[in-house]
Design an enzyme around this catalytic site. Structure first.
Site, mmCIF file in Angstrom:
data_model
loop_
_atom_site.group_PDB
_atom_site.id
_atom_site.type_symbol
_atom_site.label_atom_id
_atom_site.label_comp_id
_atom_site.label_asym_id
_atom_site.label_seq_id
_atom_site.Cartn_x
_atom_site.Cartn_y
_atom_site.Cartn_z
ATOM 1 C CG ASP A 80 53.750 24.393 -2.710
ATOM 2 O OD1 ASP A 80 54.865 24.477 -3.275
ATOM 3 O OD2 ASP A 80 53.610 23.825 -1.602
ATOM 4 C CG ASP B 130 46.380 11.988 -9.772
ATOM 5 O OD1 ASP B 130 45.571 12.142 -10.715
ATOM 6 O OD2 ASP B 130 47.569 12.336 -9.818
#
Length: 857
Positions: free
Chosen positions: A560, A190
């Site tokens: 998450d 990323d």
């Protein structure tokens, strides 16, 4: 993890009942819970004529122990109810405003404790039967009918997440025991760094030797850094014992060379780029600060060493490169030993699984959504290339510690009982390089080995960010089979809202195949480069449901937990699986400040979730009632900080008050408090028994909960308050993992002190409690207390001493290297108490109200 026999050791004779782990001492309190299902499966002929056998076993806690646990829980509930009833009938205090705060606080603690406790009254362990899976899906000719699998691994910064950890993770994935043609690995960089790109090339090159070595000698673990530094290894299980020592020596030398090349990569890229810029700078001024690839003629499209427009973090084009192509279906034996290649792999399959490098596009003005955004790009790209029905994700610092882990997760996904309704299988997080006493509770075993086992008996564990296998269509917002209409037993793209997934027709057309969990042959990728690039652009998700009802959820720090909640809310279930050896391992922050920042991100994200559209209170009927309770507790626990901090600061009354009672009559109040505390401690002792934990695990959990409530949770509360006012909240710092060397260096980070405002509140709480003890000693001297008065005050000061014991790890943390000698902390505390007492005695003459009469607080 228990064996199928559960007690007495050994394995069951029937292969259908066989698990793959012999019972351990910590599992002696678990017994089988699925005997009826096993017998019914045997009678129906499961495993014969193509019928799917049962692929995992379920275990419950033995009756006497779990019933004792439930009885103690009931006793504590009754005592708490009697306590509140008594307090409401005796509204007598020296400060009624404090009395009301304490009553509301005690009510909050009672309710939150109950919410946490009732979800653990029916714990379950699930044990995969990997041998049964092999018998069912592995073919005699070496082929396999195992389903396809895509592996996601994410990283951002090669400094915060050292390259050595990340490449070890890649190597362990490439070497795992899963049919090589059945899985593909997608590496998301990323940060768009050339260091990661070329590091991945080096890893792929080294894997050509490392992976056949692992297969030939059946080594564990298959991350070379962990393997070569392991102090103990199991019995040799490979096929060439006479060659092992020579192969091991040569492989270790090759690994050391690989590490040296990896360490020198940044410097090599910088030197190369400077040379290329000098050679090209006279004619092309825009090349003056470019970063160049290894061929010396191509500029890197991602982030440059010296940032420039279009080549800096947050602004660079998309990059996709297939590092290792999809292997053939048939085995390909490696080379025989030669002078150039001393390792003999002539009898070993040398194929490597598909490996893909991804750096998504980034542009100014877009919120790229950090890890969740990167994983959603991986989800789209993998759908266009391999489109496996199952996905497993890793953080860049986690590696495969048990090569059977992928097969273990597949057992739960393919089980005929509730496999089709299982959205994800979560493995526990285990860590290397944590200090032996786990000072900052990094292992978090009370959560992973107790709380998640409790959820396993309801609708399943929450998603905890890494080491988790997903069903692809569940991430696409498909309903689980048991909640689909009778005429829609398969997930079809036509049932979704228009533009829900974006404009890629290839992606939408891939969805029916993704729902086929029995598909074991990868479809050839026919999508063009332009469509792949489009799926990686920032604008692709505009006007779609990505980050909401599709993929991983956006705009919440704990993406998450909220993603797992969204799946549970839709009616999916999940499964918790702990293996021996551990399925995956990683690194954890052993520095106090980094650990507190990690907890801040978790607690702030939890509150964000509660005050969002993903609030558990708003979920529909598909969410199990007890699962809803668990999520309510997960998202509201930081609120406890307000009441706990009030209790922490009560001791200041020693400094400014003489006789002071929060509740009268005090003796009855104290008796209730003692009984309530005693019952919760007894419950904790029983819990660590069935969870297979130690007393130290339990103590560390209690200590770090208190440390969190003093400094971290107040900041999380401030964050949510600012967000509610429309102001940008607290910035959550990503956890940095430092690269360590030898045994001494591995714990060096433990003794680093990074002073930040987050530490101040806990220091204040410690100071208040130390001052309270000192003030009590000073008053005893000034007032010339009798033995009875001293005994009464001592019983009151137990609270202060208890608080200091709970804050002991924090005190060691701020001592830095002095914490290597804990006795110094004791000397400092005694000196501080003596100094406070002396100051009190000295001031007593000039401030008479300080000794106006003392009784037990």
């Amino acid at each position: 993890m228990p064996s199928p026999a559960a007690v007495g050791g050994g394995r069951l004779a029937d292969p259908l009942l066989a698990a793959d782990v012999v019972v351990g001492a910590k599992d002696k309190y678990w017994v089988p819970a699925d005997e009826r299902e096993i017998l019914a499966s045997q009678k129906s002929g499961a495993g014969e004529d193509g019928r799917a056998p049962l692929l995992y076993r379920t275990f419950r806690v033995k009756g006497p122990l779990i019933n004792l646990y439930r009885l103690l829980t009931l006793v504590r509930v009754i005592v708490v109810i009697l306590f509140f009833t008594w307090r409401m009938r005796h509204r007598d205090s020296d400060a009624m405003w404090l009395w009301w705060i304490s009553v509301v606080g005690d009510l909050w603690f009672g309710v939150t404790w109950l919410l946490n406790q009732i979800t653990k009254l029916r714990p379950r362990k699930c044990v995969p039967s990997i041998s049964v899976l092999r018998d069912h899906l592995d073919q005699p000719d070496g082929g396999s009918d195992l389903p396809l699998l895509d592996v996601f691994i994410n990283t951002v910064d090669p400094v915060d997440e050292p390259m050595l950890y990340t490449m070890n993770s890649i190597l362990s994935i490439l070497a795992t025991d899963y049919p090589v043609e059945k899985y593909a690995t997608y590496f998301s960089d990323d940060g768009g760094s050339l260091v990661h790109y070329e590091g991945l090339q080096l890893a792929a090159e080294f894997a050509a030797s490392w992976v056949p070595f692992c297969r030939k000698h059946c080594v564990e673990p298959r991350a070379p850094e962990s393997y070569f530094w392991a102090k103990m290894r199991g019995e040799y299980a490979g096929s060439a014992p006479k060659e092992f020592l020579d192969d091991h020596r040569r492989m270790r030398a090759a690994y050391e060379e690989f590490k040296a090349r990896l360490d020198g990569l940044s410097a090599a890229i910088e030197q190369r780029s400077e040379a290329c810029n000098r050679a090209n700078g006279k004619d092309k001024e825009e090349c003056a600060n470019a970063t160049w690839m290894a061929d010396g003629s191509t500029q890197w499209q991602g982030t440059w060493i010296k940032p420039a427009k279009g080549h800096r973090k947050g602004h660079h084009p998309a990059i996709l490169q297939v590092m290792l192509d999809q292997p053939s279906k048939d085995p390909e034996l490696g080379m025989a030993a030669s002078s150039d290649h001393p390792l003999d792999f002539s009898a070993v399959d040398a194929r490597l699984p598909m490996l893909v490098y991804i750096a998504r596009e980034k542009r100014p003005g877009y919120d790229h959504q950090k890890k969740a955004g990167a994983m959603n790009v991986q989800l789209r790209v993998s759908a266009l290339l391999s489109n496996a029905p199952f996905i497993i994700n890793f953080d860049g610092d986690h590696y495969v510690n048990n090569s059977q882990a992928f097969r273990a997760a597949i057992c739960f996904m393919l089980d005929p009982r509730d496999g089709a309704d299982t959205a994800f299988v979560q493995f526990p997080q285990r860590f290397d390089d944590v200090d032996p006493t786990d000072r900052y509770c990094n292992h978090n075993r009370m959560f992973f080995d107790a709380t998640l086992l409790g959820l396993n008996g309801i609708q399943g564990p929450s998603f905890v960010g890494t080491g988790c296998m997903f069903r692809r269509v569940a991430l696409y917002s498909a309903d689980p089979p048991r909640w689909r209409p009778d005429d829609a037993k398969e997930a079809k793209a036509s049932r979704y809202r228009p533009n829900m997934f974006g404009k890629s027709t290839s992606f939408i057309n891939s969805m029916p195949a993704a729902a086929n969990q029995e598909r074991s042959v990868p479809s050839p990728a026919t999508v063009g480069e332009a469509e792949l690039a489009d799926a990686m652009t920032c604008a692709y998700e505009d006007g779609t449901e990505w980050g909401n009802d599709v993929g991983w959820v956006y705009n919440i720090a704990t993406e998450d937990v909220v993603t797992g909640f969204r799946l549970h809310r839709t009616g999916w279930r999940s499964t918790y699986c702990a293996m021996e050896p551990d399925a995956f391992r990683g690194t954890a922050p052993i520095n106090l400040t980094e650990r507190l920042y990690q907890i801040l991100r978790w607690s702030g994200g939890s509150l964000e979730m509660f005050f969002s559209r993903f609030c558990p209170l708003l979920a529909g009927r598909r969410l199990h009632p007890m699962q809803r309770v668990a999520y309510i507790n997960m998202t509201t626990y930081p609120v406890s900080t307000f009441f706990i901090c009030m209790y922490y600061l009560y001791p200041v009354m020693w400094l400014f008050q003489g006789e002071f009672y929060i509740q009268r009559p005090f003796q009855t109040f104290a008796l209730f408090v003692v009984v309530i505390i005693a019952t919760v401690e007894l419950i904790g002792m029983v819990e660590i028994r069935w969870a297979g934990l130690t007393l130290l695990d339990w103590v560390r959990n209690e200590q770090f909960y208190i440390i969190g409530t003093t400094g971290v949770y107040p900041m999380a509360m401030l964050h949510i308050l600012l967000r509610s006012l429309g102001i940008k909240g607290v910035s959550f710092k990503l956890t940095a993992k430092k690269l360590t060397g030898g045994a001494r260096e591995r714990l060096a980070e433990l003794y680093d002190v990074q002073w930040v405002p987050l530490l101040v509140p806990t220091v204040v709480v410690m100071a208040v409690n130390v001052a309270a003890i000192g003030a009590a000693a000073g008053k005893a001297i000034v007032e010339r207390w009798s033995a009875a008065q001293v005994a009464g005050a001592a019983s009151g000061l137990v609270f202060n001493v208890w608080m200091l014991l709970l804050l002991y790890p924090f005190a060691l943390g701020i001592m830095g290297r002095w914490s290597k000698r804990p006795y110094i902390l004791f000397i400092v505390l005694v000196t501080a108490v003596a100094a406070t007492a002396s100051m009190y005695v000295a001031l007593a003459g000039s401030l008479p109200y300080l000794h106006s009469g003392i009784k037990l607080v």
